[in-house]
Design a protein around this motif. Structure first.
Motif, PDB file in Angstrom:
ATOM      1  N   ASN A 342       0.590  -0.998  -0.301  1.00 53.88           N
ATOM      2  CA  ASN A 342       0.049  -0.001  -0.147  1.00 53.88           C
ATOM      3  C   ASN A 342       0.906   1.111   0.030  1.00 53.88           C
ATOM      4  O   ASN A 342       0.262   2.243  -0.362  1.00 53.88           O
ATOM      5  CB  ASN A 342      -1.170   0.092   0.770  1.00 53.88           C
ATOM      6  CG  ASN A 342      -1.578  -1.082   1.438  1.00 53.88           C
ATOM      7  OD1 ASN A 342      -2.437  -1.071  -0.456  1.00 53.88           O
ATOM      8  ND2 ASN A 342      -2.345  -1.745   2.348  1.00 53.88           N
ATOM      9  N   HIS A 347      -1.031   0.599  -7.220  1.00 59.38           N
ATOM     10  CA  HIS A 347      -2.558  -0.009  -6.845  1.00 59.38           C
ATOM     11  C   HIS A 347      -3.154  -0.507  -7.794  1.00 59.38           C
ATOM     12  O   HIS A 347      -4.579  -0.373  -8.483  1.00 59.38           O
ATOM     13  CB  HIS A 347      -3.792   1.546  -6.789  1.00 59.38           C
ATOM     14  CG  HIS A 347      -3.150   2.345  -5.102  1.00 59.38           C
ATOM     15  ND1 HIS A 347      -2.780   1.850  -3.973  1.00 59.38           N
ATOM     16  CD2 HIS A 347      -2.269   3.676  -5.557  1.00 59.38           C
ATOM     17  CE1 HIS A 347      -2.510   2.679  -3.448  1.00 59.38           C
ATOM     18  NE2 HIS A 347      -2.314   3.456  -4.052  1.00 59.38           N
ATOM     19  N   ASP A 365      -8.903  -8.136   1.039  1.00 59.29           N
ATOM     20  CA  ASP A 365      -9.211  -7.347   2.057  1.00 59.29           C
ATOM     21  C   ASP A 365      -8.925  -5.819   2.407  1.00 59.29           C
ATOM     22  O   ASP A 365      -9.004  -4.495   1.555  1.00 59.29           O
ATOM     23  CB  ASP A 365     -10.279  -7.597   3.239  1.00 59.29           C
ATOM     24  CG  ASP A 365     -10.765  -8.260   3.266  1.00 59.29           C
ATOM     25  OD1 ASP A 365     -11.810  -8.749   1.799  1.00 59.29           O
ATOM     26  OD2 ASP A 365     -11.642  -9.102   4.037  1.00 59.29           O
ATOM     27  N   ASP A 368      -4.796  -2.095  -0.750  1.00 58.09           N
ATOM     28  CA  ASP A 368      -6.114  -1.193  -1.230  1.00 58.09           C
ATOM     29  C   ASP A 368      -5.026  -0.744  -2.693  1.00 58.09           C
ATOM     30  O   ASP A 368      -4.827  -0.199  -3.807  1.00 58.09           O
ATOM     31  CB  ASP A 368      -5.212  -0.186  -1.332  1.00 58.09           C
ATOM     32  CG  ASP A 368      -6.628   0.765  -1.490  1.00 58.09           C
ATOM     33  OD1 ASP A 368      -7.645   0.990  -2.621  1.00 58.09           O
ATOM     34  OD2 ASP A 368      -5.780   2.446  -1.778  1.00 58.09           O
ATOM     35  N   SER A 369      -6.226  -2.082  -4.360  1.00 58.84           N
ATOM     36  CA  SER A 369      -4.980  -2.753  -5.533  1.00 58.84           C
ATOM     37  C   SER A 369      -6.620  -2.639  -6.570  1.00 58.84           C
ATOM     38  O   SER A 369      -7.533  -3.044  -6.278  1.00 58.84           O
ATOM     39  CB  SER A 369      -4.158  -3.072  -5.965  1.00 58.84           C
ATOM     40  OG  SER A 369      -2.999  -2.663  -5.091  1.00 58.84           O
ATOM     41  N   SER A 370      -6.726  -2.340  -7.901  1.00 65.59           N
ATOM     42  CA  SER A 370      -7.521  -2.493  -8.428  1.00 65.59           C
ATOM     43  C   SER A 370      -7.955  -3.786  -9.039  1.00 65.59           C
ATOM     44  O   SER A 370      -8.782  -3.827  -9.139  1.00 65.59           O
ATOM     45  CB  SER A 370      -7.455  -1.568  -9.770  1.00 65.59           C
ATOM     46  OG  SER A 370      -6.029  -2.024 -10.953  1.00 65.59           O
ATOM     47  N   LYS A 398     -10.566   5.446  -8.985  1.00 65.88           N
ATOM     48  CA  LYS A 398     -11.822   5.156  -7.215  1.00 65.88           C
ATOM     49  C   LYS A 398     -12.915   5.406  -8.025  1.00 65.88           C
ATOM     50  O   LYS A 398     -13.956   5.093  -7.200  1.00 65.88           O
ATOM     51  CB  LYS A 398     -11.413   5.066  -5.953  1.00 65.88           C
ATOM     52  CG  LYS A 398     -10.272   4.397  -5.793  1.00 65.88           C
ATOM     53  CD  LYS A 398     -10.107   4.075  -4.462  1.00 65.88           C
ATOM     54  CE  LYS A 398      -8.678   3.524  -3.682  1.00 65.88           C
ATOM     55  NZ  LYS A 398      -9.138   3.504  -2.300  1.00 65.88           N
TER      56      LYS A 398
END
Length: 449
Positions: A342, A347, A365, A368-370, A398
């Motif tokens: 992160n 991401h 969970d 924080d990646s696509s 996002k």
């Protein structure tokens, strides 16, 4: 600003209106014609590409063009087969325009429909890869979007040949408006395109980190894309050795010059002593240069692998190599791996190798990646592999669209309200009528006959 550019853009903007209402059957006929045209024009396309490759090799020899861009530039029969397959996959999709996304009764006889529609005029600016042209043109056509293309000068002959072949096929299809697709060919036209926010609704850049960042920083037009692809694989203490070796090899070596290739390998300290020497041998055989933290360097040094390992610097953790270079770090816990990803990642795409379901779930969970993978190569992060037929790009945004973006990233929606003389005054005041706000299953197309 050049009148020629303004004329092309205005013409395409005008064509975007009728293109938005072209029937699905007509668009499919045009897509079939595109696939056929690519197949019958192989010699023309490859001949044009040969000129570009020859010039690009000279630039690469002079240090003016990266070898990774030269690799992306090449078009052969196999690449043309892939272009054709991508177009034909898009042909199979249902027409995405005019789909009812939701329906709500506001009151008796007053119904609100949310309906999918094209974005309008899209500007596609890309480096090197000529296969971007059929990928995006097929998706834009199917979704009813007019498109302005601007490719890199290194692929000028290839882009023109492919563009001419495809547009001739499209515009020979009855019912398709002329001028909906246009090609810009000079460097100066990029900056001029970026100023045309009154006409162009969305910019999709495809290229290097610096290139995409430049586009993002120099336009008021919304931009869909990513500026870098710093992808990680984390090998957990409960990983399966064979899966770890296979996935980590594929993620780096299968095609290192692309944005979804792994750039940093993170290994749990409890698995490092057995895994890293075996993985190092495979990388060494493939010619991968390893940039290691202290602990992984010591393990590789003790295993006898010396010729392609160096100490990693801080900059390596935030570098997209697009080459046979990999940074390696040993971590004390999965939480440390997640924090590292992160902090240093882009991401884009990151993977965990583990047999522990709870660990995999937590990783998915919290990273924080696509795209987040479990026991699978980062190279799967691709529109074609995700079943989108082709992709317009990979977005780390996002909003609007994220990850490998297919047709859904080229659509927006509008609201259609159907009434029968209804007026707001009846819903205001002491004896105001009440809204029912009842969900409906009806389709707008059924209401409109």
């Amino acid at each position: 600003m050049s009148n020629d550019i303004i004329t092309k853009v205005k013409f395409a903007k005008s064509a975007s209106i009728p293109l938005a209402s072209v029937s699905g059957a007509t668009k499919n006929s045009a897509l079939a014609a595109m696939a056929q045209a690519l197949d019958s024009s192989r010699e023309k396309i490859i001949s044009a590409n040969t000129k570009d490759i020859s010039a690009a090799e000279k630039l690469a020899d002079a240090g003016k063009l990266s070898r990774s861009l030269v690799k992306r530039l090449k078009v052969d029969d196999t690449k043309i087969d892939e272009m054709i397959a991508g177009v034909r996959d898009v042909l199979k999709f249902d027409d995405p325009v005019g789909k009812t996304l939701s329906a709500l009764e506001l009151d008796s006889g007053l119904e609100l429909y949310q309906v999918s529609c094209p974005i309008g005029l899209i500007g596609v600016i890309f480096e090197s890869r000529p296969d971007v042209v059929p990928q995006i043109m097929s998706l834009c056509l199917k979704s009813g979007n007019a498109t302005i293309f601007k490719g890199g000068s290194e692929a000028g002959n290839s882009n023109r040949a492919i563009f001419d072949v495809l547009v001739s096929a499209i515009e020979s299809t009855e019912g398709i408006p002329q001028g909906a697709f246009a090609l810009m060919e000079t460097r100066e036209e990029v900056n001029e395109m970026l100023k045309l926010d009154d006409y162009i609704n969305l910019i999709i850049p495809r290229g290097s980190n610096e290139f995409v960042k430049y586009i993002q920083d120099n336009t008021r037009i919304p931009v869909l894309g990513h500026s870098s692809g710093i992808c990680h694989v984390y090998v957990d203490k409960e990983a399966d050795m064979k899966k770890a070796l296979d996935v980590c090899y594929d993620s780096k070596v299968q095609y290192p010059a692309v944005c979804n290739a792994m750039e940093t390998l993170l290994v749990h300290k409890g698995f490092a002593e057995t895994f890293i020497p075996e993985m190092g041998k495979k990388y060494d055989a493939a010619g991968v240069e390893l940039r290691c933290d202290e602990r992984s360097f010591d393990i590789l040094q003790n295993s006898g692998l010396l010729k392609a390992i160096i100490h990693a610097a801080e900059e390596d953790w935030k570098t997209e190599y697009n080459d046979l270079i990999l940074s390696i770090k040993i971590v004390d816990s999965m939480e440390e791996a997640i924090d590292h990803i992160n902090k240093y990642g882009s991401h884009h795409t990151d993977a965990i190798i583990t047999e522990n379901n709870t660990a995999a779930s937590r990783f998915i969970d919290l990273v924080d990646s696509s795209s987040v993978m479990w026991n699978a190569s980062t190279r799967f992060a691709d529109g074609f592999r995700y079943g989108k037929g082709a992709e317009v790009g990979i977005s780390t945004n996002k909003i609007h669209a994220r990850g490998p973006v297919g047709m859904e990233g080229l659509l927006i929606y509008k609201y259609a309200l159907l009434g029968n003389g209804h007026k707001v005054a009846d819903y205001v005041g002491k004896n105001a009528r009440k809204y029912t706000h009842k969900k409906l299953k009806a389709q707008l197309s059924g209401k409109m006959g």
